[in-house]
Write an enzyme that holds these catalytic residues in place. Structure first.
Site, PDB file in Angstrom:
ATOM      1  CG  PHE A  67     -34.242 -17.238  32.069  1.00 37.66           C
ATOM      2  CD1 PHE A  67     -33.942 -16.498  30.941  1.00 37.66           C
ATOM      3  CD2 PHE A  67     -34.843 -18.471  31.907  1.00 37.66           C
ATOM      4  CE1 PHE A  67     -34.236 -16.981  29.670  1.00 37.66           C
ATOM      5  CE2 PHE A  67     -35.145 -18.964  30.644  1.00 37.66           C
ATOM      6  CZ  PHE A  67     -34.841 -18.213  29.527  1.00 37.66           C
ATOM      7  CD1 TRP A  87     -46.354 -13.133  21.888  1.00 38.55           C
ATOM      8  CD2 TRP A  87     -47.635 -14.779  21.097  1.00 38.55           C
ATOM      9  NE1 TRP A  87     -46.573 -12.884  20.567  1.00 38.55           N
ATOM     10  CE2 TRP A  87     -47.359 -13.888  20.046  1.00 38.55           C
ATOM     11  CE3 TRP A  87     -48.426 -15.894  20.848  1.00 38.55           C
ATOM     12  CZ2 TRP A  87     -47.849 -14.072  18.756  1.00 38.55           C
ATOM     13  CZ3 TRP A  87     -48.906 -16.083  19.560  1.00 38.55           C
ATOM     14  CH2 TRP A  87     -48.623 -15.185  18.540  1.00 38.55           C
ATOM     15  CG  HIS A 124     -40.506 -17.991  15.782  1.00 39.47           C
ATOM     16  ND1 HIS A 124     -40.039 -16.759  15.411  1.00 39.47           N
ATOM     17  CD2 HIS A 124     -41.321 -17.786  16.840  1.00 39.47           C
ATOM     18  CE1 HIS A 124     -40.553 -15.843  16.209  1.00 39.47           C
ATOM     19  NE2 HIS A 124     -41.335 -16.443  17.090  1.00 39.47           N
ATOM     20  CD  GLU A 131     -40.765  -8.139  21.274  1.00 44.52           C
ATOM     21  OE1 GLU A 131     -40.368  -8.210  20.092  1.00 44.52           O
ATOM     22  OE2 GLU A 131     -41.357  -9.087  21.844  1.00 44.52           O
ATOM     23  CG  ASP A 169     -45.147 -27.857  13.248  1.00 42.57           C
ATOM     24  OD1 ASP A 169     -44.807 -28.646  14.153  1.00 42.57           O
ATOM     25  OD2 ASP A 169     -46.320 -27.760  12.821  1.00 42.57           O
ATOM     26  CB  THR A 170     -41.022 -22.624  12.095  1.00 43.18           C
ATOM     27  OG1 THR A 170     -41.326 -21.776  13.198  1.00 43.18           O
ATOM     28  CG2 THR A 170     -42.258 -22.853  11.244  1.00 43.18           C
ATOM     29  NE  ARG A 228     -40.978 -27.528  32.693  1.00 38.38           N
ATOM     30  CZ  ARG A 228     -41.298 -28.766  32.302  1.00 38.38           C
ATOM     31  NH1 ARG A 228     -42.575 -29.074  32.054  1.00 38.38           N
ATOM     32  NH2 ARG A 228     -40.384 -29.702  32.174  1.00 38.38           N
ATOM     33  CB  CYS A 268     -44.953 -19.404  28.301  1.00 35.35           C
ATOM     34  SG  CYS A 268     -45.283 -21.146  27.944  1.00 35.35           S
ATOM     35  CB  VAL A 269     -40.780 -19.692  24.042  1.00 32.78           C
ATOM     36  CG1 VAL A 269     -40.612 -19.834  22.540  1.00 32.78           C
ATOM     37  CG2 VAL A 269     -40.434 -18.277  24.493  1.00 32.78           C
TER      38      VAL A 269
END
Length: 166
Positions: free
Chosen positions: A122, A30, A97, A63, A94-95, A136, A89-90
């Site tokens: 991390f 992702w 999740h 994972e 809008d949820t 970043r 990278c998260v």
């Protein structure tokens, strides 16, 4: 707001020369453009220091802990990692999740750090926007990939020192 990171030169200054080390990077699919630049920053620092590297790709951030644990458990002696770096990278949507993924990866890496005999670093960005992620990877907030590599070097040195004291 986070403080601007020190220069890489200052952060790597004073790290003992580490020989015969392997750092395994575990990165997500992702947000590939961001992740690839995090990886490039890690590799730049690690290779400058003469560290061997290996990269494993996983589908998503949740994972990462599985891949680290499984690699550590199954690696042959010559391929044992001296440290792992989790790269992801998260970006908040809008949820809820985002909250679940961030909590899961944080707990997973923390658990690895208390159960494995090598450090798991991390290197996961948890940001609200794409712009914050870009800041970043060499922007106003430094380069988090480089910082993760520097942290891995420092933790390998610490780990070796602690093992030597036994």
């Amino acid at each position: 707001m986070a403080q601007i990171a020190n220069s890489t030169l200052l952060q790597t200054e004073g790290i003992p020369q580490i020989k015969d080390a392997l750092v395994v990077l575990v990165k997500t699919e992702w947000n590939a453009a961001i992740i690839n630049e995090l990886e490039n920053g890690c590799l730049r620092i690690l290779h400058e220091q003469g560290i061997h590297t290996k990269t494993i790709v996983v589908p998503g951030a949740v994972e990462i802990p599985f891949a680290i644990q499984h690699y550590h458990k199954e690696a042959k002696k010559k391929e044992k990692a001296d440290a792992f770096i989790a790269l992801g990278c998260v970006i908040k949507g809008d949820t809820p999740h985002f909250d679940y993924v961030c909590q899961s990866i944080t707990q997973g890496i923390t658990q690895l750090n208390v159960t494995l005999d090598v450090p798991s670093i991390f290197g996961v960005l948890t940001v609200n926007t794409q712009e914050q992620a870009e800041e970043r990877i060499g922007g106003i907030h430094g380069h988090k990939g480089e910082e993760a590599a520097i942290t891995a070097l420092k933790m390998i040195a610490l780990s070796r020192l602690l093992k030597k004291d036994k």
